[in-house]
Write an enzyme that holds these catalytic residues in place. Structure first.
Site, PDB file in Angstrom:
ATOM      1  CB  THR A  35      -0.858   0.053   1.282  1.00 54.60           C
ATOM      2  OG1 THR A  35       0.026   0.267   2.393  1.00 54.60           O
ATOM      3  CG2 THR A  35      -1.657  -1.230   1.486  1.00 54.60           C
ATOM      4  CB  THR A 133      -1.953  -0.819  18.778  1.00 51.82           C
ATOM      5  OG1 THR A 133      -1.981   0.444  19.388  1.00 51.82           O
ATOM      6  CG2 THR A 133      -3.376  -1.122  18.309  1.00 51.82           C
ATOM      7  CG  ASP A 134      -0.472   1.788  23.353  1.00 50.03           C
ATOM      8  OD1 ASP A 134      -0.835   2.078  22.183  1.00 50.03           O
ATOM      9  OD2 ASP A 134       0.340   2.495  24.006  1.00 50.03           O
ATOM     10  CD  GLU A 135      -3.144   4.219  18.723  1.00 44.76           C
ATOM     11  OE1 GLU A 135      -4.188   4.690  18.243  1.00 44.76           O
ATOM     12  OE2 GLU A 135      -2.010   4.485  18.299  1.00 44.76           O
ATOM     13  CE1 TYR A 159      -3.952   0.723  13.620  1.00 46.50           C
ATOM     14  CE2 TYR A 159      -3.787   2.019  15.639  1.00 46.50           C
ATOM     15  CZ  TYR A 159      -3.302   1.025  14.808  1.00 46.50           C
ATOM     16  OH  TYR A 159      -2.176   0.309  15.172  1.00 46.50           O
ATOM     17  CB  SER A 160      -8.016   1.868  18.512  1.00 46.19           C
ATOM     18  OG  SER A 160      -9.065   2.780  18.672  1.00 46.19           O
ATOM     19  CE  LYS A 163      -3.476  -3.835  14.955  1.00 44.92           C
ATOM     20  NZ  LYS A 163      -2.671  -4.713  14.063  1.00 44.92           N
ATOM     21  N   PRO A 214       3.544  20.455  12.872  1.00 46.69           N
ATOM     22  CG  PRO A 214       2.235  19.048  11.526  1.00 46.69           C
ATOM     23  CD  PRO A 214       3.638  19.514  11.741  1.00 46.69           C
ATOM     24  CE1 TYR A 216      -2.268  16.792  13.542  1.00 50.24           C
ATOM     25  CE2 TYR A 216      -2.755  14.665  14.548  1.00 50.24           C
ATOM     26  CZ  TYR A 216      -2.400  15.421  13.436  1.00 50.24           C
ATOM     27  OH  TYR A 216      -2.196  14.796  12.237  1.00 50.24           O
TER      28      TYR A 216
HETATM   29  P1  NAD Z   1       2.864   0.454   8.471  1.00 48.15           P
HETATM   30  O1  NAD Z   1       1.635   1.149   8.022  1.00 48.15           O
HETATM   31  O2  NAD Z   1       4.183   1.127   8.362  1.00 48.15           O
HETATM   32  O3  NAD Z   1       2.995  -0.949   7.709  1.00 48.15           O
HETATM   33  C1  NAD Z   1       1.910  -1.769   7.434  1.00 48.15           C
HETATM   34  C2  NAD Z   1       2.300  -2.646   6.261  1.00 48.15           C
HETATM   35  O4  NAD Z   1       1.215  -3.551   5.981  1.00 48.15           O
HETATM   36  C3  NAD Z   1       2.572  -1.863   4.965  1.00 48.15           C
HETATM   37  O5  NAD Z   1       3.788  -2.297   4.397  1.00 48.15           O
HETATM   38  C4  NAD Z   1       1.391  -2.224   4.075  1.00 48.15           C
HETATM   39  O6  NAD Z   1       1.719  -2.241   2.688  1.00 48.15           O
HETATM   40  C5  NAD Z   1       1.025  -3.602   4.582  1.00 48.15           C
HETATM   41  N1  NAD Z   1      -0.371  -3.973   4.318  1.00 48.15           N
HETATM   42  C6  NAD Z   1      -1.473  -3.196   4.506  1.00 48.15           C
HETATM   43  N2  NAD Z   1      -2.575  -3.876   4.149  1.00 48.15           N
HETATM   44  C7  NAD Z   1      -2.158  -5.103   3.749  1.00 48.15           C
HETATM   45  C8  NAD Z   1      -2.841  -6.260   3.300  1.00 48.15           C
HETATM   46  N3  NAD Z   1      -4.175  -6.278   3.173  1.00 48.15           N
HETATM   47  N4  NAD Z   1      -2.128  -7.368   2.988  1.00 48.15           N
HETATM   48  C9  NAD Z   1      -0.765  -7.344   3.089  1.00 48.15           C
HETATM   49  N5  NAD Z   1      -0.069  -6.276   3.509  1.00 48.15           N
HETATM   50  C10 NAD Z   1      -0.766  -5.167   3.841  1.00 48.15           C
HETATM   51  O7  NAD Z   1       2.563   0.035   9.965  1.00 48.15           O
HETATM   52  P2  NAD Z   1       3.568  -0.261  11.164  1.00 48.15           P
HETATM   53  O8  NAD Z   1       3.723   0.981  11.954  1.00 48.15           O
HETATM   54  O9  NAD Z   1       4.760  -0.970  10.666  1.00 48.15           O
HETATM   55  O10 NAD Z   1       2.669  -1.257  12.028  1.00 48.15           O
HETATM   56  C11 NAD Z   1       2.744  -2.660  11.834  1.00 48.15           C
HETATM   57  C12 NAD Z   1       1.791  -3.336  12.793  1.00 48.15           C
HETATM   58  O11 NAD Z   1       2.126  -2.998  14.132  1.00 48.15           O
HETATM   59  C13 NAD Z   1       0.327  -2.918  12.607  1.00 48.15           C
HETATM   60  O12 NAD Z   1      -0.463  -4.059  12.784  1.00 48.15           O
HETATM   61  C14 NAD Z   1       0.087  -1.911  13.721  1.00 48.15           C
HETATM   62  O13 NAD Z   1      -1.258  -1.928  14.122  1.00 48.15           O
HETATM   63  C15 NAD Z   1       0.993  -2.474  14.804  1.00 48.15           C
HETATM   64  N6  NAD Z   1       1.502  -1.478  15.766  1.00 48.15           N
HETATM   65  C16 NAD Z   1       2.114  -0.334  15.313  1.00 48.15           C
HETATM   66  C17 NAD Z   1       2.625   0.588  16.242  1.00 48.15           C
HETATM   67  C18 NAD Z   1       3.325   1.839  15.785  1.00 48.15           C
HETATM   68  O14 NAD Z   1       3.624   2.691  16.619  1.00 48.15           O
HETATM   69  N7  NAD Z   1       3.658   2.010  14.518  1.00 48.15           N
HETATM   70  C19 NAD Z   1       2.490   0.338  17.619  1.00 48.15           C
HETATM   71  C20 NAD Z   1       1.859  -0.848  18.038  1.00 48.15           C
HETATM   72  C21 NAD Z   1       1.377  -1.748  17.093  1.00 48.15           C
HETATM   73  P1  TYD Z   2       0.873   9.297  15.524  1.00 52.09           P
HETATM   74  O1  TYD Z   2       2.338   9.291  15.245  1.00 52.09           O
HETATM   75  O2  TYD Z   2      -0.077   9.528  14.393  1.00 52.09           O
HETATM   76  O3  TYD Z   2       0.532   7.944  16.290  1.00 52.09           O
HETATM   77  P2  TYD Z   2      -0.826   7.503  17.080  1.00 52.09           P
HETATM   78  O4  TYD Z   2      -1.931   8.390  16.664  1.00 52.09           O
HETATM   79  O5  TYD Z   2      -0.995   6.102  16.614  1.00 52.09           O
HETATM   80  O6  TYD Z   2      -0.506   7.619  18.543  1.00 52.09           O
HETATM   81  O7  TYD Z   2       0.591  10.411  16.605  1.00 52.09           O
HETATM   82  C1  TYD Z   2       1.261  10.415  17.852  1.00 52.09           C
HETATM   83  C2  TYD Z   2       0.717  11.580  18.649  1.00 52.09           C
HETATM   84  O8  TYD Z   2       1.113  12.796  17.994  1.00 52.09           O
HETATM   85  C3  TYD Z   2      -0.800  11.614  18.689  1.00 52.09           C
HETATM   86  O9  TYD Z   2      -1.202  12.087  19.972  1.00 52.09           O
HETATM   87  C4  TYD Z   2      -1.176  12.609  17.616  1.00 52.09           C
HETATM   88  C5  TYD Z   2      -0.024  13.584  17.635  1.00 52.09           C
HETATM   89  N1  TYD Z   2       0.317  14.222  16.345  1.00 52.09           N
HETATM   90  C6  TYD Z   2       0.515  15.596  16.288  1.00 52.09           C
HETATM   91  O10 TYD Z   2       0.380  16.327  17.288  1.00 52.09           O
HETATM   92  N2  TYD Z   2       0.850  16.131  15.085  1.00 52.09           N
HETATM   93  C7  TYD Z   2       0.981  15.401  13.950  1.00 52.09           C
HETATM   94  O11 TYD Z   2       1.252  15.971  12.868  1.00 52.09           O
HETATM   95  C8  TYD Z   2       0.794  13.982  14.033  1.00 52.09           C
HETATM   96  C9  TYD Z   2       0.942  13.117  12.814  1.00 52.09           C
HETATM   97  C10 TYD Z   2       0.480  13.445  15.256  1.00 52.09           C
END
Ligand code: NAD
Ligand code: TYD
Length: 352
Positions: A35, A133-135, A159-160, A163, A214, A216
């Site tokens: 994606t 996720t913790d969300e 999203y949460s 998940k 930015p 929020y």
């Molecule tokens: P990301 O968006 O960077 O990566 C997600 C990947 O999944 C992408 O490469 C995308 O192409 C692929 N994908 C999406 N839909 C797909 C499908 N239908 N089939 C196959 N591949 C698909 O996300 P991330 O930050 O690397 O997160 C990975 C996982 O960890 C997620 O499940 C997310 O919920 C979880 N997670 C993320 C965080 C965080 O802070 N980023 C924290 C806790 C948990």
């Molecule tokens: P984000 O990185 O989008 O992760 P998540 O929403 O999954 O926690 O955002 C982290 C925190 O930062 C969240 O409280 C939203 C805030 N945020 C900003 O204040 N400015 C921004 O431009 C973005 C992307 C996030």
């Protein structure tokens, strides 16, 4: 032996695959739909590694999943594939329902059929690890104890909620069909290869591009930040020694407000790459309209995984952030390709 990693071209998935092949001599099949968030450039360091196989595809594609499982016979699946950005889930929730719920259902169902076909020992040793996720625990009051594995699921964003739904499916496939699953609930990750729509890479890239940073609302929302490599190591510990059917909270013990995080980044940048006019990057901070339904606080109690699996984070927020900033400063080509969308053109050329 082989493991299957879904979402392997995304931020955490790609870090996990590289970390795995660095530490363990076991093949990986990487599956990713590529994606907007999936970037094959993230895995380019593995292009000559014969232990790594990449397949472009969707976890919702039953035929594909079934053929991958029967061909590569993985001993485990680590399911990272998801739509992961809260802001996108607010504007376009449908993809989240499709991948996070329907996709998880399809991969679970095909995994179940595969798992039931295995011999006794392979069946016993097989694991499906769901990366969550913790969300899903929802908004934590300022005075409340951190989230433990016993907290109720109270998701607030599309999203949460998606998940949470996928985690419930994973739980049900264990309870009903005995599929050997483990779920991890991790706090906010940061580090190399994170797509610059998330707070930390967005802040670094906007700062060095002389754009507004930015924040929020009032910027007082708190998150518990974990360096991505620490998350990858926690997942390996869970895969090898976690209890089937259990869930594990993973966090960085590093609760900070968003404004504290952004100020830390600006100050580190001031010392490693000062602006040419020598004005502090803090001047670029810009308070903008808040995210609808924005959760104020998440914080993880990771004492279970620390006690039972002897894992703990190696990086503090300061040490992990220094590494992260250095990586973004050293990888301007990666940033350029991601920001311009050029990596998508490469994918279209090679995979259409
Ligand atoms: P990301 O968006 O960077 O990566 C997600 C990947 O999944 C992408 O490469 C995308 O192409 C692929 N994908 C999406 N839909 C797909 C499908 N239908 N089939 C196959 N591949 C698909 O996300 P991330 O930050 O690397 O997160 C990975 C996982 O960890 C997620 O499940 C997310 O919920 C979880 N997670 C993320 C965080 C965080 O802070 N980023 C924290 C806790 C948990
Ligand atoms: P984000 O990185 O989008 O992760 P998540 O929403 O999954 O926690 O955002 C982290 C925190 O930062 C969240 O409280 C939203 C805030 N945020 C900003 O204040 N400015 C921004 O431009 C973005 C992307 C996030």
């Amino acid at each position: 032996m082989t493991i299957l990693v879904t979402g392997a071209a995304g931020f955490i998935g790609s870090n996990f695959v590289m970390n795995w092949l660095d530490k363990i001599d076991e093949n990986i099949v990487s599956l990713d739909m590529l994606t907007y968030a999936g970037n094959l450039e993230n895995l380019s360091s593995l292009s000559n590694d014969s232990r790594h196989f990449f397949i472009k595809g969707d976890i919702s594609d039953s035929e594909l999943i079934s053929s991958i499982l029967n061909k590569y016979k993985p001993r485990a699946i680590i399911n990272f594939a998801a739509e992961s950005h809260v802001d996108r889930s607010i504007s376009t929730p449908e993809n989240f329902i499709q991948t996070n719920i329907l996709g998880t259902f399809r991969i679970l169902q095909n995994t179940l059929i595969y798992w039931e076909s295995l011999g006794k020992i392979d069946k016993k040793n097989f694991r499906f690890v769901q990366i969550s996720t913790d969300e899903v625990y929802g908004d934590l009051e300022v005075e409340s104890e951190k989230f433990t594995e016993d907290n109720k699921y109270l998701p607030n964003s599309p999203y949460s909620a998606s998940k949470a739904a996928s985690d419930h499916l994973v739980r049900a496939w264990h309870h009903t069909y005995k599929l050997p699953v483990i779920t991890t609930n991790c706090s906010n990750n940061y580090g190399p290869f994170q797509f610059p729509e998330k707070l930390i890479p967005l802040c670094i890239i906007n700062a060095i591009s002389n754009k507004p940073i930015p924040i929020y609302g009032d910027g007082k929302q708190t998150r518990d930040w974990l360096y991505v490599k620490d998350h990858c190591e926690a997942i390996r510990a869970v895969l090898e020694n976690g209890l089937v059917g259990d869930t594990y909270n993973i966090g960085g013990d590093s609760e900070k407000t968003n404004i504290e995080v952004v100020e830390l980044i600006c100050k580190l940048l001031d010392s490693v790459q000062p602006r040419t006019d020598e004005v502090t990057y803090l001047k670029q901070i810009s308070f903008v309209k808040d995210r609808p339904g924005h959760d104020r606080r998440y914080a993880i109690d990771s004492s279970k995984i620390q006690k039972e699996l002897s894992w703990k984070p190696k990086e503090t927020l300061a040490s992990g952030m220094k590494k992260t900033i250095k990586w973004y400063l050293d990888n301007d080509e990666w940033i350029k390709n991601v920001v311009s969308g050029d990596y998508k053109k490469w994918i279209d050329k090679h995979y259409s």
